[in-house]
Design a protein around this motif. Structure first.
Motif, PDB file in Angstrom:
ATOM      1  N   ARG A 346     -13.472   9.358  -0.963  1.00  0.00           N
ATOM      2  CA  ARG A 346     -12.639   8.464  -1.245  1.00  0.00           C
ATOM      3  C   ARG A 346     -12.932   7.366  -2.593  1.00  0.00           C
ATOM      4  O   ARG A 346     -12.267   6.818  -3.133  1.00  0.00           O
ATOM      5  CB  ARG A 346     -12.061   7.467  -0.214  1.00  0.00           C
ATOM      6  CG  ARG A 346     -11.193   8.152   0.710  1.00  0.00           C
ATOM      7  CD  ARG A 346     -10.484   7.424   1.857  1.00  0.00           C
ATOM      8  NE  ARG A 346     -11.455   6.735   2.749  1.00  0.00           N
ATOM      9  CZ  ARG A 346     -11.718   7.152   3.906  1.00  0.00           C
ATOM     10  NH1 ARG A 346     -11.555   8.339   4.087  1.00  0.00           N
ATOM     11  NH2 ARG A 346     -12.543   6.555   4.488  1.00  0.00           N
ATOM     12  N   ASN A 347     -14.149   7.649  -2.990  1.00  0.00           N
ATOM     13  CA  ASN A 347     -14.856   6.773  -4.093  1.00  0.00           C
ATOM     14  C   ASN A 347     -14.281   7.616  -5.459  1.00  0.00           C
ATOM     15  O   ASN A 347     -14.412   8.573  -5.750  1.00  0.00           O
ATOM     16  CB  ASN A 347     -16.317   6.978  -4.184  1.00  0.00           C
ATOM     17  CG  ASN A 347     -17.014   5.923  -5.171  1.00  0.00           C
ATOM     18  OD1 ASN A 347     -16.304   5.765  -6.168  1.00  0.00           O
ATOM     19  ND2 ASN A 347     -18.405   5.902  -5.117  1.00  0.00           N
ATOM     20  N   PRO A 348     -13.394   6.632  -6.036  1.00  0.00           N
ATOM     21  CA  PRO A 348     -12.845   6.985  -7.398  1.00  0.00           C
ATOM     22  C   PRO A 348     -13.793   7.379  -8.435  1.00  0.00           C
ATOM     23  O   PRO A 348     -13.400   8.337  -9.502  1.00  0.00           O
ATOM     24  CB  PRO A 348     -11.907   5.890  -7.983  1.00  0.00           C
ATOM     25  CG  PRO A 348     -12.532   4.768  -7.021  1.00  0.00           C
ATOM     26  CD  PRO A 348     -13.219   5.340  -5.973  1.00  0.00           C
ATOM     27  N   LYS A 349     -15.112   7.221  -8.408  1.00  0.00           N
ATOM     28  CA  LYS A 349     -16.102   7.521  -9.362  1.00  0.00           C
ATOM     29  C   LYS A 349     -16.982   8.504  -8.829  1.00  0.00           C
ATOM     30  O   LYS A 349     -17.853   8.925  -9.528  1.00  0.00           O
ATOM     31  CB  LYS A 349     -17.152   6.174  -9.645  1.00  0.00           C
ATOM     32  CG  LYS A 349     -16.208   4.938 -10.001  1.00  0.00           C
ATOM     33  CD  LYS A 349     -16.918   3.783 -10.451  1.00  0.00           C
ATOM     34  CE  LYS A 349     -16.454   2.575 -11.118  1.00  0.00           C
ATOM     35  NZ  LYS A 349     -17.195   1.481 -11.295  1.00  0.00           N
ATOM     36  N   ARG A 387      -7.903  14.589  -4.864  1.00  0.00           N
ATOM     37  CA  ARG A 387      -8.185  14.332  -6.252  1.00  0.00           C
ATOM     38  C   ARG A 387      -9.697  14.846  -6.736  1.00  0.00           C
ATOM     39  O   ARG A 387      -9.973  15.448  -7.560  1.00  0.00           O
ATOM     40  CB  ARG A 387      -7.860  13.151  -6.938  1.00  0.00           C
ATOM     41  CG  ARG A 387      -6.082  12.907  -6.949  1.00  0.00           C
ATOM     42  CD  ARG A 387      -5.839  11.665  -8.118  1.00  0.00           C
ATOM     43  NE  ARG A 387      -6.187  10.695  -7.358  1.00  0.00           N
ATOM     44  CZ  ARG A 387      -5.234   9.839  -6.508  1.00  0.00           C
ATOM     45  NH1 ARG A 387      -4.083  10.429  -6.273  1.00  0.00           N
ATOM     46  NH2 ARG A 387      -5.612   8.512  -6.121  1.00  0.00           N
ATOM     47  N   ASN A 388     -10.397  14.018  -5.830  1.00  0.00           N
ATOM     48  CA  ASN A 388     -11.942  14.124  -5.877  1.00  0.00           C
ATOM     49  C   ASN A 388     -12.431  15.835  -5.873  1.00  0.00           C
ATOM     50  O   ASN A 388     -13.211  16.327  -6.579  1.00  0.00           O
ATOM     51  CB  ASN A 388     -12.588  13.233  -4.948  1.00  0.00           C
ATOM     52  CG  ASN A 388     -12.897  11.928  -5.701  1.00  0.00           C
ATOM     53  OD1 ASN A 388     -12.908  11.810  -6.831  1.00  0.00           O
ATOM     54  ND2 ASN A 388     -13.001  10.949  -5.060  1.00  0.00           N
ATOM     55  N   GLU A 394     -12.808  21.902 -10.357  1.00  0.00           N
ATOM     56  CA  GLU A 394     -12.672  22.392 -11.807  1.00  0.00           C
ATOM     57  C   GLU A 394     -13.822  22.059 -12.561  1.00  0.00           C
ATOM     58  O   GLU A 394     -14.083  22.882 -13.422  1.00  0.00           O
ATOM     59  CB  GLU A 394     -11.661  21.367 -12.107  1.00  0.00           C
ATOM     60  CG  GLU A 394     -10.101  21.430 -11.813  1.00  0.00           C
ATOM     61  CD  GLU A 394      -9.330  20.208 -11.916  1.00  0.00           C
ATOM     62  OE1 GLU A 394      -9.764  19.066 -12.891  1.00  0.00           O
ATOM     63  OE2 GLU A 394      -8.276  20.252 -11.608  1.00  0.00           O
ATOM     64  N   MET A 395     -14.778  21.219 -12.106  1.00  0.00           N
ATOM     65  CA  MET A 395     -16.016  21.241 -12.691  1.00  0.00           C
ATOM     66  C   MET A 395     -17.086  22.604 -12.480  1.00  0.00           C
ATOM     67  O   MET A 395     -18.003  22.712 -13.318  1.00  0.00           O
ATOM     68  CB  MET A 395     -16.983  19.929 -12.300  1.00  0.00           C
ATOM     69  CG  MET A 395     -16.331  18.665 -12.632  1.00  0.00           C
ATOM     70  SD  MET A 395     -17.441  17.247 -11.859  1.00  0.00           S
ATOM     71  CE  MET A 395     -18.873  17.869 -11.672  1.00  0.00           C
ATOM     72  N   GLY A 396     -16.609  23.018 -11.336  1.00  0.00           N
ATOM     73  CA  GLY A 396     -17.385  24.354 -11.018  1.00  0.00           C
ATOM     74  C   GLY A 396     -18.102  24.161  -9.647  1.00  0.00           C
ATOM     75  O   GLY A 396     -18.588  25.116  -9.183  1.00  0.00           O
ATOM     76  N   ARG A 415      -5.380  25.145   0.321  1.00  0.00           N
ATOM     77  CA  ARG A 415      -5.267  25.230  -0.961  1.00  0.00           C
ATOM     78  C   ARG A 415      -5.231  23.814  -1.763  1.00  0.00           C
ATOM     79  O   ARG A 415      -5.855  23.681  -2.676  1.00  0.00           O
ATOM     80  CB  ARG A 415      -3.722  26.109  -1.196  1.00  0.00           C
ATOM     81  CG  ARG A 415      -4.115  27.581  -0.910  1.00  0.00           C
ATOM     82  CD  ARG A 415      -4.941  28.292  -1.831  1.00  0.00           C
ATOM     83  NE  ARG A 415      -4.646  29.461  -1.633  1.00  0.00           N
ATOM     84  CZ  ARG A 415      -5.780  30.307  -1.960  1.00  0.00           C
ATOM     85  NH1 ARG A 415      -6.681  30.042  -2.822  1.00  0.00           N
ATOM     86  NH2 ARG A 415      -5.494  31.741  -1.923  1.00  0.00           N
ATOM     87  N   ARG A 416      -4.830  22.894  -1.034  1.00  0.00           N
ATOM     88  CA  ARG A 416      -4.735  21.826  -1.557  1.00  0.00           C
ATOM     89  C   ARG A 416      -5.675  21.132  -1.887  1.00  0.00           C
ATOM     90  O   ARG A 416      -6.086  20.474  -2.786  1.00  0.00           O
ATOM     91  CB  ARG A 416      -3.924  20.774  -0.696  1.00  0.00           C
ATOM     92  CG  ARG A 416      -3.289  19.436  -1.224  1.00  0.00           C
ATOM     93  CD  ARG A 416      -2.493  18.727  -0.513  1.00  0.00           C
ATOM     94  NE  ARG A 416      -3.117  18.038   0.765  1.00  0.00           N
ATOM     95  CZ  ARG A 416      -2.797  18.290   2.046  1.00  0.00           C
ATOM     96  NH1 ARG A 416      -1.910  19.159   2.044  1.00  0.00           N
ATOM     97  NH2 ARG A 416      -3.419  17.580   2.990  1.00  0.00           N
TER      98      ARG A 416
END
Length: 514
Positions: A346-349, A387-388, A394-396, A415-416
């Motif tokens: 849950r850490n946005p960074k 999102r994280n 997406e980064m791989g 999937r989500r």
């Protein structure tokens, strides 16, 4: 002290206190006086001018009777923790002097943080206020109700002649039932669960109110560890357990900073080739006096101390350092897996930090696998966690869903949350070589994963027979004691050398090997 104003119910006393004992009383005094003069002349003016200060003084007295009127909670109108200690001290002193009994109850709404995330902070405060009202309705006039924290309430009973364990449990059940009655909000029903701990004055280690409240809190901690909606009464043994846990927590925090808590590594291999496909990073604490301390003992105390993210930093650094060392030794490991908790996810960074760490070690994102428990995914709304995980994918980076089958993650969640591989829980693996029902369950999971294009790994493989059956069923990767136990980094190269020898392939470990 609790009974000085028993002629007024608690809620009415709180209302009068807030109205008459605040700045609004003085603000309206000129208006009251002017209205009285126009309606009743000078006599009415004199009555209002003299009467209003008297009412304000009465409100102050009522506030004192409600234990700390100056520290009332804005959302519920309830006095807070300092006032609770005051009443507990008075009740304990009175009970000791008159040979009476009292008790303290602490009740907490469970998983309130997640509820607040789902319904929003404003609605969450409304929910707290409605819960407070429900508790007030079942309490007597002299019972003290307090707000102790975000989703925690305290109750202190006035001294009484009879108050045993059975009576305490009955009271606890009434409080818990009041909280857990379904609540309607925004067209839907919200179901709450609440843990509760209480302490009878007869079980308190001393006659102070502070001890009574602290012991009720200790009992609540035990209730929370026992599962949802649990109730626990304080006993001296709990105090001893709490002392040992506090000591362990202090030692664990020191060990974390001193480098005594280190990453160990458990191998994962392919059932097709037998080659190493990765290692999982696991935290191990080597105590200088007690030796190896199980993770089940120290991970909960680090979690309670808010140090899980710090532990994650230590594990990540150790994992990436190990990958570089294996590469330099000529024994490249395709991927290293690290476990991440809900707090970390849950850490946005998080994604930015992971990218920075991978760049620092000059490693491709595909060399890092993020393991997330199925229970975390099942309980996470489509928020920062999703999102994280999406950004990491997406980064791989690879995403593994741990303990699959033990929780309640839906197919849509696979999937989500960008899951690339599921780790089949050990409960399905045990005796899979001899139990047809286990084989059918594993086969169903493997078929589902194949249809979804998701890889599979079986964890907890403890026998050669289980390993062979999983390979026959088509599970691509395995991990467990039958393959290799968790080991410190220094032992990994020797293990890989021995494993390669058992495969009949010359090991490629060491500088200068070609």
């Amino acid at each position: 002290m609790a009974g000085r104003h028993a002629f007024l119910p608690q809620t009415l006393r709180n209302t009068l206190t807030r109205v008459l004992n605040g700045p609004q009383a003085l603000a309206f005094l000129p208006a009251f006086a002017l209205g009285a003069f126009w309606l009743g002349g000078e006599e009415a003016l004199i009555v209002v001018a003299l009467g209003m200060p008297i009412l304000v003084l009465i409100a102050g007295a009522l506030g004192a009777g409600t234990h700390g009127a100056g520290t009332h909670d804005a959302a519920t109108g309830l006095p807070q923790s300092d006032a609770m200690i005051e009443m507990a001290e008075a009740s304990m002193a009175h009970a000791a002097a008159a040979k009476l009994k009292t008790a303290c109850f602490v009740i907490e709404i469970e998983e309130f943080g997640r509820i607040a995330e789902r319904i929003g902070p404003g609605a969450a405060e409304t929910l707290i206020a409605r819960s407070a009202t429900r508790l007030q309705t079942i309490l007597r006039n002299d019972d003290g109700l307090f707000r102790m924290g975000e989703a925690r309430f305290g109750v202190v009973l006035p001294p009484m002649p009879r108050l045993d364990l059975e009576t305490g449990i009955q009271m606890a059940t009434r409080l818990q039932t009041a909280i857990e009655e379904p609540l309607a909000h925004d067209g839907r029903t919200i179901y709450l669960s609440a843990g509760l701990g209480f302490c009878l004055s007869s079980r308190s280690p001393d006659d102070s109110g502070t001890a009574l409240v602290e012991c009720a809190g200790i009992a609540l901690d035990e209730a929370r560890r026992s599962g949802p909606s649990a109730v626990r009464a304080y006993s001296p043994e709990m105090g001893q357990i709490r002392h040992r846990r506090d000591t362990l927590c202090t030692e664990a925090l020191i060990a974390l900073e001193n480098g005594e808590i280190l990453p160990w590594f458990q191998p994962q291999i392919s059932t097709d080739t037998g080659h190493v496909t990765g290692f999982e990073t696991l935290a191990r604490w080597i105590h200088p006096e007690r030796g190896l301390i199980p993770p089940a003992d120290f991970l909960p105390v680090l979690h309670e101390a808010g140090q899980i993210e710090r532990l994650g930093e230590v594990m990540l650094y150790g994992a990436l350092t190990a990958v570089n060392a294996w590469d330099a030794a000529g024994a490249p490991v395709p991927t290293i897996a690290i476990n991440m908790t809900g707090e970390e996810l849950r850490n946005p960074k998080l994604a930015d930090r992971m990218r920075w760490e991978l760049d620092r070690f000059d490693l491709a994102p595909g060399r890092l696998t993020i393991e997330v428990l199925e229970s975390v995914v099942a309980g996470a709304p489509e928020d920062m966690t999703a999102r994280n995980l999406a950004r990491l994918s997406e980064m791989g980076c690879r995403i593994d869903l741990d303990d699959f089958g033990a929780g309640h993650a839906s197919l849509a969640a696979l999937r989500r949350f960008a899951i690339g591989r599921i780790k089949i829980d050990r409960s399905f693996i045990t005796h899979v070589d001899g139990d047809p029902e286990q084989q059918r369950m594993v086969n169903a999971i493997l078929t589902m994963a194949d249809r979804l294009g998701i890889e599979t790994l079986a964890e907890g493989v403890e026998t050669a027979g289980e390993h062979a059956m999983l390979a026959q069923l088509g599970c691509r990767h395995v991990q467990g004691f039958a393959i290799g136990r968790p080991m410190p980094f220094d032992a990994t190269l020797d293990w890989m050398r021995g494993h390669a020898a058992r495969l009949g392939t010359p090991p490629r470990i060491g500088r200068g090997s070609g």
